[in-house]
Design a protein around this motif. Structure first.
Motif, PDB file in Angstrom:
ATOM      1  N   MET A 133       1.086  -1.158  -0.167  1.00 31.37           N
ATOM      2  CA  MET A 133      -0.242  -0.083   0.160  1.00 31.37           C
ATOM      3  C   MET A 133       0.855   1.166  -0.592  1.00 31.37           C
ATOM      4  O   MET A 133       0.334   2.693  -0.774  1.00 31.37           O
ATOM      5  N   ILE A 134       1.795   1.332   1.046  1.00 29.94           N
ATOM      6  CA  ILE A 134       2.942   2.912   1.055  1.00 29.94           C
ATOM      7  C   ILE A 134       4.554   1.707   0.567  1.00 29.94           C
ATOM      8  O   ILE A 134       4.466   0.959   1.635  1.00 29.94           O
ATOM      9  N   LEU A 135       4.943   2.485  -0.269  1.00 33.69           N
ATOM     10  CA  LEU A 135       6.644   1.705  -0.692  1.00 33.69           C
ATOM     11  C   LEU A 135       7.422   2.651  -0.742  1.00 33.69           C
ATOM     12  O   LEU A 135       6.914   3.933  -1.525  1.00 33.69           O
ATOM     13  N   PHE A 136       8.189   1.962  -0.158  1.00 35.53           N
ATOM     14  CA  PHE A 136       9.654   3.745   0.153  1.00 35.53           C
ATOM     15  C   PHE A 136      10.204   2.494  -0.319  1.00 35.53           C
ATOM     16  O   PHE A 136      10.850   1.732   0.059  1.00 35.53           O
ATOM     17  N   GLU A 137      10.985   2.762  -1.659  1.00 38.58           N
ATOM     18  CA  GLU A 137      12.912   2.091  -2.408  1.00 38.58           C
ATOM     19  C   GLU A 137      13.925   3.141  -1.799  1.00 38.58           C
ATOM     20  O   GLU A 137      13.895   3.887  -2.964  1.00 38.58           O
ATOM     21  N   ASP A 138      14.460   2.438  -1.675  1.00 38.71           N
ATOM     22  CA  ASP A 138      16.221   3.753  -1.098  1.00 38.71           C
ATOM     23  C   ASP A 138      16.014   5.408  -1.224  1.00 38.71           C
ATOM     24  O   ASP A 138      16.120   6.537  -2.454  1.00 38.71           O
ATOM     25  N   VAL A 139      14.741   5.410  -0.050  1.00 36.40           N
ATOM     26  CA  VAL A 139      14.115   7.246  -0.281  1.00 36.40           C
ATOM     27  C   VAL A 139      15.268   8.190   0.244  1.00 36.40           C
ATOM     28  O   VAL A 139      15.511   8.141   1.359  1.00 36.40           O
ATOM     29  N   SER A 140      15.627   9.407  -1.085  1.00 33.72           N
ATOM     30  CA  SER A 140      15.979  10.245   0.316  1.00 33.72           C
ATOM     31  C   SER A 140      15.262  11.545  -0.160  1.00 33.72           C
ATOM     32  O   SER A 140      15.107  11.553  -0.772  1.00 33.72           O
ATOM     33  N   LYS A 141      15.599  13.082   0.835  1.00 34.99           N
ATOM     34  CA  LYS A 141      15.153  14.298   0.916  1.00 34.99           C
ATOM     35  C   LYS A 141      15.986  14.683   1.125  1.00 34.99           C
ATOM     36  O   LYS A 141      16.735  15.008   2.592  1.00 34.99           O
ATOM     37  N   MET A 142      16.800  15.559   0.318  1.00 31.36           N
ATOM     38  CA  MET A 142      17.527  17.157   1.155  1.00 31.36           C
ATOM     39  C   MET A 142      16.924  18.182   0.311  1.00 31.36           C
ATOM     40  O   MET A 142      16.500  18.481  -0.766  1.00 31.36           O
ATOM     41  N   TYR A 143      16.848  18.698   1.813  1.00 27.11           N
ATOM     42  CA  TYR A 143      16.808  20.283   1.535  1.00 27.11           C
ATOM     43  C   TYR A 143      17.785  21.275   0.497  1.00 27.11           C
ATOM     44  O   TYR A 143      18.782  21.081   1.723  1.00 27.11           O
ATOM     45  N   ARG A 144      17.233  22.189   0.407  1.00 28.00           N
ATOM     46  CA  ARG A 144      18.626  22.867  -0.132  1.00 28.00           C
ATOM     47  C   ARG A 144      19.079  24.062   1.368  1.00 28.00           C
ATOM     48  O   ARG A 144      18.247  24.231   1.709  1.00 28.00           O
ATOM     49  N   GLY A 145      20.456  23.696   1.428  1.00 23.24           N
ATOM     50  CA  GLY A 145      20.573  24.591   2.149  1.00 23.24           C
ATOM     51  C   GLY A 145      21.291  23.519   3.905  1.00 23.24           C
ATOM     52  O   GLY A 145      21.629  24.301   4.294  1.00 23.24           O
ATOM     53  N   ALA A 146      20.725  22.723   3.656  1.00 28.67           N
ATOM     54  CA  ALA A 146      20.394  21.891   5.071  1.00 28.67           C
ATOM     55  C   ALA A 146      21.832  20.877   5.108  1.00 28.67           C
ATOM     56  O   ALA A 146      22.215  20.638   3.832  1.00 28.67           O
ATOM     57  N   PRO A 147      22.089  21.096   5.846  1.00 28.16           N
ATOM     58  CA  PRO A 147      24.083  20.002   6.136  1.00 28.16           C
ATOM     59  C   PRO A 147      23.598  18.448   6.399  1.00 28.16           C
ATOM     60  O   PRO A 147      24.988  17.836   5.651  1.00 28.16           O
ATOM     61  N   LYS A 148      22.692  18.302   5.842  1.00 36.86           N
ATOM     62  CA  LYS A 148      22.180  16.728   5.755  1.00 36.86           C
ATOM     63  C   LYS A 148      20.671  16.641   5.652  1.00 36.86           C
ATOM     64  O   LYS A 148      20.098  16.983   5.775  1.00 36.86           O
ATOM     65  N   PRO A 149      20.980  15.415   4.499  1.00 37.81           N
ATOM     66  CA  PRO A 149      19.692  14.782   4.325  1.00 37.81           C
ATOM     67  C   PRO A 149      18.251  14.561   5.272  1.00 37.81           C
ATOM     68  O   PRO A 149      18.894  14.145   6.470  1.00 37.81           O
ATOM     69  N   ALA A 150      17.180  15.086   5.144  1.00 34.70           N
ATOM     70  CA  ALA A 150      15.917  14.964   5.934  1.00 34.70           C
ATOM     71  C   ALA A 150      15.968  13.509   5.831  1.00 34.70           C
ATOM     72  O   ALA A 150      15.361  12.755   7.487  1.00 34.70           O
ATOM     73  N   LEU A 151      15.695  12.547   4.823  1.00 39.03           N
ATOM     74  CA  LEU A 151      15.518  11.115   4.694  1.00 39.03           C
ATOM     75  C   LEU A 151      17.058  10.921   4.285  1.00 39.03           C
ATOM     76  O   LEU A 151      17.895  11.412   3.358  1.00 39.03           O
ATOM     77  N   ASN A 152      17.575   9.728   4.077  1.00 43.26           N
ATOM     78  CA  ASN A 152      18.829   9.030   3.340  1.00 43.26           C
ATOM     79  C   ASN A 152      18.363   7.437   3.358  1.00 43.26           C
ATOM     80  O   ASN A 152      18.820   6.922   4.515  1.00 43.26           O
TER      81      ASN A 152
END
Length: 274
Positions: free
Chosen positions: A1-20
């Motif tokens: 129903m909900i599938l994340f596959e190797d998902v990353s989220k980086m916001y501009r200017g952030a030192p680290k990804p919000a999701l890695n």
């Protein structure tokens, strides 16, 4: 129903990804607690499911749809399969309980007959059948949250996302809210609830997904709140592949076509925009 596959989220200017590099699968009918410290990535996880944000890398499938391939014009239709409950209720103050719940259905074009059957039914489910004619200011905090849950559930969504729904409530009231969410889950709706309420998590013993530093550090069935999470300094924060095109821009949400003077956009940020 909900599938994340190797998902990353980086916001501009952030030192680290919000999701890695997050991979997780949530099945139909599950009740999942999403836990972790503030800033751990829980909100980004929920926004990605809603397609409010785009992943910087990886794939997300929700209800059989690849979110990368849903055009912007079809996002409001996709969101009708999702119900969302907030910590701060977001009720329309000049509308009765009945009309707060019914408003969602009216905007998406449900018939008056459907509305007059569906709204009393969901108000009965959340224990507010006798409050249909009351206004939000006449309700307690717990009752206002029940209205918010009724509004999210009235269209019988396949998935309900609850973002700290008990955060402003006392323990006894919180227990009542969880009973309502459990009944909705028992009817077949998948529930994902972000929370810091250790008492609720420990008592209910459902699936617990813990996020720390943007990574899933625990995925446990019948789990509790207390964890031995990896210290943030020990997490691998190596660079991740980033999509440079509009990586930090949320999906545009068209404004609801209505002349109603109430602040519809802030009260119903996804169900009512079409």
């Amino acid at each position: 129903m909900i599938l994340f596959e190797d998902v990353s989220k980086m916001y501009r200017g952030a030192p680290k990804p919000a999701l890695n590099n997050v991979s997780v699968n949530v099945g139909a009918g599950e009740f999942v607690f999403l836990v972790g410290a503030s800033g751990s990535g829980k909100s980004s996880f929920l926004r990605l499911i809603l397609k409010e944000e785009r992943p910087s890398a990886g794939e997300i499938h929700v209800l059989g749809q690849d979110l990368r391939r849903i055009p912007s014009r079809k996002v409001p239709l996709f969101r009708r399969s999702l119900g969302v409950v907030f910590q701060d209720f977001r009720l329309l103050p000049q509308k009765t309980v009945f009309d707060n719940v019914a408003y969602t259905l009216r905007v998406i074009g449900k018939s008056p007959g459907f509305i007059h059957e569906a709204v009393p039914d969901i108000l009965q489910t959340v224990g507010l059948a006798q409050k249909a004619k009351n206004y939000p200011h006449e309700l307690s905090g717990g009752e206002q949250q029940r209205v918010a849950i009724a509004r999210a559930a009235v269209n019988k969504p396949a998935i309900m996302l609850a973002d700290e729904p008990t955060g402003n409530l006392d323990p006894a009231t919180s227990a009542g809210i969880m009973n309502v969410l459990s009944r909705i889950n028992a009817s077949g709706t998948t529930v994902i609830m972000a929370t810091h309420d250790s008492g609720i998590v420990n008592q209910m013993q459902r699936r617990v997904i813990e996020i720390a530093g943007g990574r899933i550090v625990r995925d446990e069935h019948e789990g509790g709140y207390e964890t031995s999470a990896i210290p943030l300094g020990e997490l691998d924060t190596a660079p991740i592949p980033i999509i440079t095109e509009n990586v930090d821009e949320p999906t545009p949400l068209p404004v609801a076509k209505t002349s109603d003077p109430d602040d519809v956009a802030s009260a119903f940020p996804w169900e009512l925009r079409a």
